[in-house]
Design an enzyme around this catalytic site. Structure first.
Site, PDB file in Angstrom:
ATOM      1  CB  THR B 107      -1.739  -0.024   1.317  1.00  0.00           C
ATOM      2  OG1 THR B 107      -0.065  -0.405   1.491  1.00  0.00           O
ATOM      3  CG2 THR B 107      -2.012  -1.165   1.358  1.00  0.00           C
ATOM      4  CB  THR B 183       2.472  -3.617   6.744  1.00  0.00           C
ATOM      5  OG1 THR B 183       0.994  -2.796   6.372  1.00  0.00           O
ATOM      6  CG2 THR B 183       2.866  -1.205   5.646  1.00  0.00           C
ATOM      7  CG  ASP B 184      -1.178  -7.439   5.698  1.00  0.00           C
ATOM      8  OD1 ASP B 184      -0.909  -6.469   6.346  1.00  0.00           O
ATOM      9  OD2 ASP B 184      -2.008  -8.415   5.474  1.00  0.00           O
ATOM     10  CE  LYS B 262      -0.523  -4.739   9.508  1.00  0.00           C
ATOM     11  NZ  LYS B 262      -1.380  -4.478   8.264  1.00  0.00           N
TER      12      LYS B 262
END
Lengths: 644, 461
Positions: B107, B183-184, B262
């Site tokens: 993203t 980011t996952d 995360k």
């Protein structure tokens, strides 16, 4: 009405955008409760906004302007009224279904064509009013209408959207918002520009407000409804006046805006006469900080602190135009000052001085000569001095030049802020469709036919038809409007058809007297409708006289408010009996009159009329709500005559 | 966009479009049984139903109209969207350090996909510069797009390709490297690169965004600018993750690649250093180290790239009542390494013992981490732990489960010798095992406590 002709000849056009919060318990995209919280914030978050491209690949003018302002945005957080959705740290939950239903009902009340599938759209706002940088909004209905003075006012669109944050403070480069109001569901009703005079703006605004209320699905109270008003005149441009809290302000605001647009067109025409067009427009700015700093302090008037940087803008050939009156007490220079305040964040007013009003701050002719020389300006030019932090002053000069150039076109597309007294000031460049973007976080929601049919079947009767029917019963225009939205409408119509009380008296009780009672702190509206019907019946049959009736209503209202179950069970007839509210009859009056008149001898020289009045008054006072004044006066009259 | 004029539409909506001579991007006026609607026909999300046609109205709003309500359509023209940030050439300044941005997708570099109605990775890094021109203030940016995939699709192939690309960039003499990443699974990739790229002389900064760059409140620009500063001017030459510190956009944290995780599905400040403190805070124009003991930037272009990965490695998140067949089936399916995220100090229940012994006997590498995330595996404390070790399960100290999983894949990719694997696993390469846990390495402030509320009142969240 001659005023109306003037506005028609100017080509006055106005349309409304009425924002009305819906009476749901929860917010539109999260499960937080709706409501404001004025407590100390639990925490704060700071953010900055950047413009992004629209779906069709273009930047929006407003977005770019707001980016130029380089504001730090601060949000005040209160646990009870917000969750992580409000700070844009959680994607939206599924849209509040109750709000969707309310919006559909309202769209139907405005005769709109319903869309079949709701698509949530993001409408960019970079002023920070929404932490995501966009408002989630969706069209529910299109192409509706409402009747107004024998014609139709077009309803362009009914939207369902989330409300924005409340502004706490806007100072310099920082703006503070409170997140409690954010995501409160609201409908936006947008009219076509069908309103032809300022008076019509107020009247239609009030009508839309009443139609919204007739749904029974909207929130009431301060801030629950806000309107934006679009105004243009022939040759002008659509200007949006934002944040109008009272419908009655619309008239003065739009009248002044029409004047402003006419004045701006006159400025443009004068510029043309001077040979200044968009192409030939010339302006520049120079740094004049040294003139104000150091050395020749004697030159400076007392109290004038010009700030770290000072620049002067030269507008070629603009002599005398900066002082052109635009609104009552406002001149063209205020147009420049507005841009400087908002975009350059120079918000300590006055934020500029210009050559058409050179005496502000007592700047001497000598200083002006020096400045004119520094700017290499002639007597034909206009000069504008701005001061402050160097970077902001540069932004300010660029904005002044941009705004002056726009004067060669006429009226710029702007959103303007409503001020008390019917004036307005610059808020931002009017946003266009380029700031719209589909919300990728929410799937489209189909509106089922079953749902529409169910809502349509339960739709309240159209407001204007109710009002018409009431007027036909013989109540005044004002009372018809009041009753049409009143919780007492059914009681009124039932009692009116019963015929026990004259319609006008009935209407007076349920409108004027109701209002007076509520002002006096009596919870009139908490009286159960059945009890009100019975009380009216007792009044109609003269079982109760007016004072007794009033006393009964006060007792009923108090009983309900106090939650006094026993009294409620006793019911009206119990209260009437226990409080002895029925009028005193024959013998009881006789006895009282006898007591009062004991020792009365009459005699020559006594003013019989005065005595009549005095005695009647005493008996009425003694009986209180049970006194039938007319009967008592009659009885005393008879006695007095008998004694003569 | 030209390829399919009916993008996303299926019958009956598709039939209606064809019948009326309309297509995606047609500017139309629709006559329906419920009124007239006009606008531009947009592509339809493939996951949406087949009944509706999407219109973009002149006001910018989108609406859906049921195809079976449409009586007729007048096509007035075509207006195709070009959703694109103008690509701009990066202004080169001799006094600025050279930084390479390696693009993987995610993203931080995304745009709208009309097909699915979701965001897809599609901005080239050059377009990114068009959106974030401030980057030119801190570095001379060179960009290379390696892949264009969501972070959940990152895997061993990509780890290796990334490590090799980093090696090439270092050899070219860049001052720092940025990696744009979804980011996952950023912390998985960060761990992989921490093992595969050893003794880097320059900063390697992974960066992404929690709010896509197509929205005004996106954290992408701030993250990118902070990462660029850390890569160009930072003194820490490690594999790091650069993401929001608090949810306010006031500063970012630089996390060590093997200690970062995360921790929230949607918060901007989702990345936290676990069991230690972050390396530094960083903003678009400053960097403040928080601790000693970091690898410093060095002159020279020497770096050791160790690209290897065994795919038949897995991670098992233990839960009470787990049955031995879970372990058995992994062994039967040829898995060569299993990282267990055990309870407490590193425990599993007794019924698994036989299955674990069988796995060990078959040569499967077994390693224990803790699902508490914070703290060390301590298998000597309870008898259970000692029994499990006797089965051949090796404790991984305070390696995070994901960091251990990636490391086991990397170790088994290098050798079949289980003793060698064990040596690799238990030798800290990039801080994945620390000797000490600082007292402030575990700080999860509990909201609602008066002292925490006081803290929140006086600091930006």
């Amino acid at each position: 009405m001659s005023h109306d002709r003037i506005y028609r000849s100017l080509g006055f056009r106005s349309g409304l955008e009425v924002h009305q919060q819906l009476a749901t318990k929860r917010k539109l995209f999260c499960r937080c409760p709706v409501g404001l919280n004025n407590g100390e914030p639990d925490a704060r978050v700071t953010r900055h906004m950047r413009p992004t491209l629209s779906e069709l690949g273009e930047y929006d003018g407003t977005a770019l302007m707001e980016f130029k302002t380089r504001k730090t945005v601060v949000y005040e957080l209160l646990r009870d009224s917000m969750c992580t959705y409000e700070i844009d740290d959680t994607p939206p939950f599924r849209i509040n279904q109750r709000a969707v239903e309310y919006a559909i009902e309202i769209a139907l009340l405005f005769h709109c064509n319903l869309v079949d599938e709701i698509h949530i759209t993001r409408k960019q706002y970079l002023d920070g009013s929404i932490p995501a940088g966009f408002q989630r909004t969706a069209v529910v209905g299109l192409g509706g209408w409402i009747p107004f003075r024998g014609r139709e006012i077009g309803i362009r669109q009914v939207n369902l959207e989330e409300d924005s944050c409340r502004e706490v403070r806007d100072e310099g480069h920082q703006i503070i918002w409170r997140t409690d109001r954010l995501s409160t569901p609201l409908v936006e009703v947008i009219t076509e520009p069908d309103l032809e005079t300022p008076e019509e703006v107020s009247a239609v605004n009030a009508l839309i407000g009443r139609i919204l209320r007739s749904s029974g699905k909207v929130r009431r109270g301060i801030g629950s409804a806000r309107q934006d008003i679009n105004v243009s005149i022939t040759g002008g441009t659509r200007v949006e006046i934002k944040g109008v809290f009272r419908t009655s302000y619309g008239e003065a605001l739009t009248a002044n805006e029409a004047k402003r647009q006419r004045a701006l067109l006159e400025v443009r025409n004068e510029l043309y006469r001077r040979g200044i067009t968009t192409e030939t427009f010339e302006a520049s700015s120079v740094d004049v900080t040294p003139i104000f700093a150091g050395g020749e302090e004697d030159l400076l008037p007392e109290g004038f602190v010009p700030g770290p940087a000072v620049r002067v803008v030269r507008l070629n050939g603009w002599h005398d135009l900066l002082a052109t009156t635009t609104q009552p007490g406002r001149v063209f220079a205020h147009e420049l000052a507005g841009r400087v305040r908002v975009i350059a964040c120079l918000d300590a007013m006055p934020n500029l001085v210009h050559s058409d009003n050179p005496r502000v701050f007592g700047l001497t002719d000598e200083i002006w000569r020096t400045i004119r020389h520094a700017a290499t300006a002639t007597k034909e030019d206009g000069l504008v001095i701005v001061w402050g932090v160097a970077r902001d002053v540069e932004t300010a000069c660029a904005e002044i030049i941009d705004r002056a150039r726009e004067a060669t076109v006429g009226v710029p597309n702007e959103t303007r802020q409503a001020l008390p007294g019917g004036l307005n000031r610059f808020e931002r460049i009017l946003p266009g469709p380029d700031r719209m973007y589909p919300d990728t976080d929410s799937p489209p929601t189909a509106i089922s036919r079953e749902m529409v049919e169910r809502i349509a079947a339960a739709l309240p009767e159209p407001l204007w038809e109710v009002e018409e029917r009431l007027r036909k019963l013989g109540v005044s225009e004002w009372e018809a409007r009041d009753l049409a939205l009143s919780p007492w409408r059914d009681v009124f119509e039932k009692a009116a058809s019963g015929g026990l009380l004259p319609v006008k008296r009935l209407a007076m009780i349920l409108t004027g007297h109701r209002r007076a009672a509520r002002r006096a702190g009596i919870a009139f509206d908490s009286i159960p409708p059945g009890e009100m019907e019975r009380a009216l019946e007792l009044l109609g049959r003269r079982t109760l006289l007016w004072p007794g009736f009033v006393a009964l209503l006060v007792r009923l209202a108090d009983a309900v408010r106090a939650g006094n179950g026993e009294e409620e069970r006793a019911g009206i007839d119990g209260i009437v009996k226990s409080d002895r509210l029925t009028p005193a009859m024959g013998e009881e009056i006789d006895m009282l009159v006898n007591t009062m008149m004991k020792g009365w001898t009459g005699g020559i020289g006594v003013d019989i009329d005065a005595a009549h009045r005095a005695l009647t008054g005493e008996v009425v006072y003694a009986l209180g709500p049970r006194a039938d004044g007319a009967a008592i006066a009659k009885k005393i009259g008879e006695r007095l005559r008998g004694m003569r | 966009m030209q390829d399919n004029p009916y993008k996303g539409y299926r019958p009956p909506a598709l039939d209606k479009l064809k019948e009326c001579g309309a297509r995606v991007w047609s500017d139309v006026e629709m006559e329906t049984t419920g009124g007239v609607f006009s606008g531009i026909i947009l592509p339809r999300a493939e996951t949406a139903d087949a009944e509706h046609i999407v219109l973009k109205m002149r006001t910018g709003y989108n609406i859906g109209i049921r195809a079976d309500r449409i009586v007729s359509m007048t096509v007035r023209g075509v207006k195709e969207a070009h959703y694109r940030i103008p690509e701009q050439e990066f202004p080169y300044d001799d006094s600025n350090p050279n930084v390479t941005l390696l693009g993987t997708g995610g993203t931080i570099a995304s745009r709208l996909d009309y097909r699915t109605g979701a965001v897809i990775p599609a901005f080239t890094p050059g377009e990114l510069y068009g959106a974030v021109p401030e980057l030119a203030d801190v570095c001379n940016l060179h960009t290379e797009k390696l892949f264009g995939i969501f972070s959940e699709n990152m895997g061993p192939k990509q780890y290796i390709a990334l490590a090799e690309a980093i090696g090439r960039e270092i050899e070219k003499g860049v001052a720092g490297i940025m990696i744009g990443h979804g980011t996952d699974t950023m912390h998985h990739t960060a761990a992989a690169l921490s093992y595969m790229v050893q003794d880097s002389p320059v900063p390697i900064v992974m960066v992404g965004s929690q709010r896509s760059s197509d929205r005004p409140s996106s954290d992408a620009a701030f993250n990118l600018r902070s990462a660029a500063y850390a890569a160009a001017h930072g003194e820490i030459a490690e594999v790091m993750v650069c993401m929001f510190g608090p949810t306010s956009d006031s500063y970012n944290l630089l996390h060590r690649g093997t200690r970062v995780r995360k921790m929230h599905s949607s918060y901007r400040s989702t990345f936290r250093t676990i069991g230690d403190i972050p390396l530094a805070t960083v903003t678009p124009d400053s960097l403040r180290p928080l601790r000693e003991g970091v690898y410093r930037k060095r002159a020279g272009r020497a770096v050791r790239i160790v690209p290897a990965f065994e795919e038949k490695v897995t991670m098992v998140y233990y839960y009470p009542n787990m049955k031995p067949d879970i372990i058995d089936s992994l062994v039967d399916n040829g898995y060569r390494g299993i990282v267990i995220a055990g309870t407490g100090l590193g425990h599993v229940n007794r019924p698994l013992y036989d299955a674990l012994r069988r796995a060990h006997d078959r040569g499967v590498a077994l390693y224990m981490t803790v699902q508490t995330l914070w703290g060390f595996v301590q298998m000597y404390v309870y008898e259970t732990g000692r029994e499990i070790m006797d089965l051949g399960v090796v404790p991984c100290d305070n390696m995070l489960p994901e960091a251990a999983y990636i490391k086991l894949g990397w170790a088994l990719g290098q050798t079949d010798d289980l003793d060698e694997v064990k040596k690799i696993m238990l030798t800290s390469v990039a801080g994945e095992i620390t000797e000490r846990e600082p007292h402030d390495g575990y700080l999860v402030l509990q909201g609602g406590l008066p002292e925490v509320q006081d803290f929140l009142k006086n600091h930006m969240m």
